[in-house]
Design a protein around this motif. Structure first.
Motif, mmCIF file in Angstrom:
data_model
loop_
_atom_site.group_PDB
_atom_site.id
_atom_site.type_symbol
_atom_site.label_atom_id
_atom_site.label_comp_id
_atom_site.label_asym_id
_atom_site.label_seq_id
_atom_site.Cartn_x
_atom_site.Cartn_y
_atom_site.Cartn_z
ATOM 1 N N SER A 1 -5.739 -43.077 3.005
ATOM 2 C CA SER A 1 -6.824 -43.022 3.987
ATOM 3 C C SER A 1 -6.412 -43.807 5.220
ATOM 4 C CB SER A 1 -8.115 -43.602 3.409
ATOM 5 O OG SER A 1 -8.584 -42.817 2.333
ATOM 6 N N TYR A 2 -6.520 -43.176 6.382
ATOM 7 C CA TYR A 2 -6.133 -43.826 7.637
ATOM 8 C C TYR A 2 -7.143 -43.513 8.735
ATOM 9 C CZ TYR A 2 -1.544 -45.405 6.109
ATOM 10 O OH TYR A 2 -0.528 -46.078 5.473
ATOM 11 N N LEU A 3 -7.303 -44.454 9.632
ATOM 12 C CA LEU A 3 -8.011 -44.253 10.899
ATOM 13 C C LEU A 3 -6.959 -44.029 11.972
ATOM 14 C CD1 LEU A 3 -10.537 -44.438 12.822
ATOM 15 C CD2 LEU A 3 -9.951 -46.860 13.065
ATOM 16 N N SER B 1 -11.103 -40.408 17.925
ATOM 17 C CA SER B 1 -10.665 -41.060 16.691
ATOM 18 C C SER B 1 -11.164 -40.245 15.505
ATOM 19 C CB SER B 1 -11.189 -42.496 16.612
ATOM 20 O OG SER B 1 -12.595 -42.514 16.464
ATOM 21 N N TYR B 2 -10.524 -40.427 14.383
ATOM 22 C CA TYR B 2 -10.905 -39.713 13.161
ATOM 23 C C TYR B 2 -10.292 -40.421 11.962
ATOM 24 C CZ TYR B 2 -6.170 -37.850 13.704
ATOM 25 O OH TYR B 2 -4.814 -37.731 13.872
ATOM 26 N N GLU B 3 -10.832 -40.116 10.814
ATOM 27 C CA GLU B 3 -10.277 -40.631 9.571
ATOM 28 C C GLU B 3 -9.639 -39.487 8.791
ATOM 29 O OE1 GLU B 3 -13.308 -42.594 7.355
ATOM 30 O OE2 GLU B 3 -13.826 -43.993 8.983
ATOM 31 N N ILE C 1 -3.382 -45.020 20.223
ATOM 32 C CA ILE C 1 -4.090 -46.265 20.525
ATOM 33 C C ILE C 1 -4.209 -47.128 19.289
ATOM 34 C CG2 ILE C 1 -6.275 -47.225 21.370
ATOM 35 C CD1 ILE C 1 -6.552 -44.625 23.036
ATOM 36 N N GLU C 2 -4.478 -46.496 18.141
ATOM 37 C CA GLU C 2 -4.588 -47.267 16.898
ATOM 38 C C GLU C 2 -4.275 -46.370 15.711
ATOM 39 O OE1 GLU C 2 -7.744 -50.291 14.653
ATOM 40 O OE2 GLU C 2 -8.497 -48.782 16.056
ATOM 41 N N LEU C 3 -3.578 -46.943 14.738
ATOM 42 C CA LEU C 3 -3.342 -46.296 13.450
ATOM 43 C C LEU C 3 -3.520 -47.376 12.399
ATOM 44 C CD1 LEU C 3 -0.586 -43.736 12.544
ATOM 45 C CD2 LEU C 3 -1.141 -45.601 10.996
ATOM 46 N N LYS C 4 -4.551 -47.223 11.575
ATOM 47 C CA LYS C 4 -4.914 -48.297 10.649
ATOM 48 C C LYS C 4 -5.181 -47.731 9.271
ATOM 49 C CE LYS C 4 -9.050 -50.073 11.010
ATOM 50 N NZ LYS C 4 -10.240 -50.830 11.523
ATOM 51 N N LYS C 5 -4.604 -48.381 8.274
ATOM 52 C CA LYS C 5 -4.843 -47.974 6.901
ATOM 53 C C LYS C 5 -6.230 -48.461 6.476
ATOM 54 C CE LYS C 5 -2.752 -48.140 2.293
ATOM 55 N NZ LYS C 5 -1.630 -48.666 1.480
ATOM 56 N N LEU C 6 -6.975 -47.587 5.820
ATOM 57 C CA LEU C 6 -8.340 -47.915 5.392
ATOM 58 C C LEU C 6 -8.353 -48.338 3.927
ATOM 59 C CD1 LEU C 6 -10.235 -44.964 7.101
ATOM 60 C CD2 LEU C 6 -10.031 -47.323 7.913
#
Length: 451
Positions: free
Chosen positions: A152-154, A228-230, A446-451
Motif C-alpha cells: 500500500s502506497y500514497l 494524489s491517490y493510494e 511530490i511524495e511517495l509514501k508507504k502506508l
C-alpha cells in the motif's frame, strides 16, 4: 473519430500500397486523393482518410539517413563499424523504413539499441555512471510484497504540458486533455489543483480519465494537474491446481482494429498452447512465449501501426503496450478474459508512460501480467522478478486508462496522437489537432509514501 479506426482492417489498393512501402509519401497522398475524388465504397473512403493521417505522422518518425545513423553510432559507440549497422538493420534491431526509396532510421533507434543490447551499452564512449537504482528499488519491493502479502502506497504527482513556442497561437482557444488516476487498484483519489482551473474533470470511474481545459492560450502558458491517490495491492500466490472448472467468458471477444483473431494469431496461439486446457497454465504459456521471444524495442507512434498485436507476433519485437496487446489478444482467442491498463510507471528514480495487461482466472479473479517488465527481468537473469510479473504488479503505477481505444470525456474533435491510449496528454485548437512534436510534457513526483 474513434469509431472510424475499425476501417484499418481494410487493405489498401495495390498501387497505393506499393508507393507507401517505398516511402514515396507525396505520391501516395496524390493517389489517395485521386481515389477519394471518385465514387468508392464507404469503407474504402474511411480507410484512405485514415491512411492520410498515418502518413503525416510516420514521415516525421524516421529522421536519420543511413549515413546519419552510422555517424550517431560511431560518435557514441567505441569502434562501431558500418557492417554492424547493416547487421542491426538486417536483423530488424534498428528500426527503419524507406522514404523516397532510401533507408531512414527511427528517431529512437539509438536509445532502443542501448536499452536492449548490453554489448553496445558496454561500448558507450560516454557512460552516465548511473546505477540501476530503479531496478533495485523494484527488487526490494517485490521481496517486501511477497513477505507481507500486500503493498500500500500514497503517491502524489504533478503532470504538466506546454505548447512549444513555435506552435503557440496566443489568444486562440486551446483544448487540453491531461490524464489523471481512475478508480481500480487505486483509491482515495484527490485532484488537488489544476492550473488553470479545469473546465471539466471526468468521473473517477471513467475508462480513459482526463482533466479537460478549454481556454484562450496565453504566452508561455502551462497546463498542469496535481493529484494524489493510494495504491493497494495484494500478493497473488497462485496455485495452478486450484483453478475452477467453470470460467467466465467476458472480455474474450475481438475489438477492431487491433484485438483481432487473424489467421496468424490463431496459428500462433495453437502452437503456444498445445494441448493445455488449464487457463492459468495457458496464460503462463503465453506470458512465457512473449517474454522469451518478443524483444523489447522502442516503437514509432501506435497510430501508424495497422495491427499492433500482429506486428509483435510477426516481427518479434515491441514495447510495453505492443507486448501487452499481444498477450491480451492471444488470451482472448483461447478464451481467457483479458483487458488493458496503462498510465505511468512511478518511482523516485523515473516516471514514464507504461502499459500492461490484466487477465481473469477463477477463483483468483483479475490478475496482472506485465510482459515488458517480465521480459526485462528475464534478460537480466532475474527469474524471481520474471515470475512475479505474471499474476502480480508492483504498486508504483498511475492508472489512467482501464480500456484500450476509448473516447475522452468530452471527446477530442480531431485526430489524437495516440487514438488508443493516453499517457502524456492531448491538445488541439479549434481548427486542428496539436501534434505530439508540438508540445512537451513533464512529471514531478511530490511524495511517495508507504502506508
Amino acid at each position: 473519430m474513434i469509431s472510424d479506426l475499425k476501417y484499418l482492417k481494410v487493405n489498401l489498393p495495390e498501387d497505393i500500397l506499393k508507393l507507401k512501402c517505398a516511402g514515396y509519401f507525396e505520391e501516395t497522398i496524390k493517389f489517395i486523393n485521386l481515389r477519394l475524388n471518385k465514387q468508392i465504397p464507404f469503407a474504402m473512403r474511411k480507410r484512405l482518410e485514415l491512411e492520410k493521417k498515418i502518413i503525416r505522422t510516420i514521415k516525421g518518425e524516421y529522421p536519420y539517413t543511413f549515413s546519419q545513423a552510422l555517424k550517431k553510432m560511431k560518435d557514441n559507440i567505441k569502434d562501431f563499424t558500418e557492417e554492424e549497422l547493416i547487421t542491426l538493420q538486417e536483423d530488424s534491431q534498428a528500426d527503419w523504413i524507406l522514404i523516397d526509396g532510401k533507408v531512414r532510421f527511427n528517431d529512437s533507434f539509438f536509445g532502443s539499441l542501448i536499452k536492449t543490447r548490453a554489448d553496445l551499452e558496454a561500448r558507450l564512449l560516454n557512460k552516465s555512471g548511473d546505477s540501476d537504482d530503479r531496478g533495485e528499488f523494484l527488487n526490494d519491493n517485490i521481496n517486501d510484497i511477497k513477505e507481507n502479502k500486500k503493498a500500500s502506497y500514497l503517491i502524489h504527482l504533478k503532470s504538466t504540458v506546454k505548447v512549444k513556442d513555435e506552435s503557440a497561437r496566443i489568444g486562440e482557444i486551446i483544448k487540453v486533455h491531461l490524464p489523471i488516476p481512475i478508480e481500480c487498484q487505486q483509491s482515495n483519489i484527490k485532484v488537488i489543483r489544476t492550473v488553470p482551473e479545469a473546465t471539466f474533470i471526468a468521473p473517477v470511474d471513467y475508462p480513459s480519465r482526463t482533466a479537460y481545459f478549454e481556454v484562450k492560450l496565453q504566452k508561455d502558458q502551462e497546463f498542469s494537474v496535481e493529484y494524489s491517490y493510494e495504491t493497494h495491492l495484494k500478493y497473488n500466490d497462485i496455485d495452478f491446481k486450484q483453478v475452477s472448472n467453470e470460467q467466465p467468458n467476458f472480455h474474450t471477444g475481438e475489438f477492431e482494429p487491433h484485438i483481432v483473431f487473424t489467421p496468424y494469431i490463431k496459428e500462433l496461439a495453437k502452437e503456444i498452447i498445445g494441448n493445455e486446457t488449464n487457463p492459468l497454465l495457458m496464460a503462463r504459456k503465453i506470458y512465457d512465449y512473449i517474454t522469451q521471444n518478443v524483444n523489447y524495442s522502442y516503437m514509432r507512434a501506435y497510430s501508424t501501426i495497422i495491427n499492433i498485436p500482429e506486428y509483435a507476433a510477426l516481427n518479434l519485437k515491441g514495447d510495453c503496450g505492443v507486448q501487452a496487446l499481444l498477450f491480451i489478444t492471444l488470451c482472448r482467442y483461447v478464451g481467457i478474459p483479458a483487458k488493458w491498463q496503462s498510465g505511468l510507471a512511478v518511482t523516485p528514480f523515473h516516471i514514464g508512460p507504461h502499459d500492461w495487461a490484466q487477465f481473469y482466472v477463477a477463483p483468483f479473479g483479475w490478475l496482472f501480467a506485465d510482459p515488458s517488465f517480465g521480459g526485462g527481468a528475464l534478460r537480466s537473469k532475474n527469474k524471481e522478478k520474471w515470475n512475479f510479473y505474471f499474476s502480480n504488479l508492483d504498486p508504483f503505477r498511475m492508472v489512467a486508462n482501464s480500456e484500450f481505444q476509448h473516447n475522452f470525456n468530452p471527446p477530442k474533435k480531431y485526430w489524437r496522437h495516440d487514438p488508443y491510449d493516453n499517457q502524456v496528454g492531448e491538445m488541439e485548437y479549434e481548427d486542428r489537432e496539436i501534434r505530439r512534436e508540438e508540445f512537451k510534457s513533464q512529471y514531478e513526483l511530490i511524495e511517495l509514501k508507504k502506508l
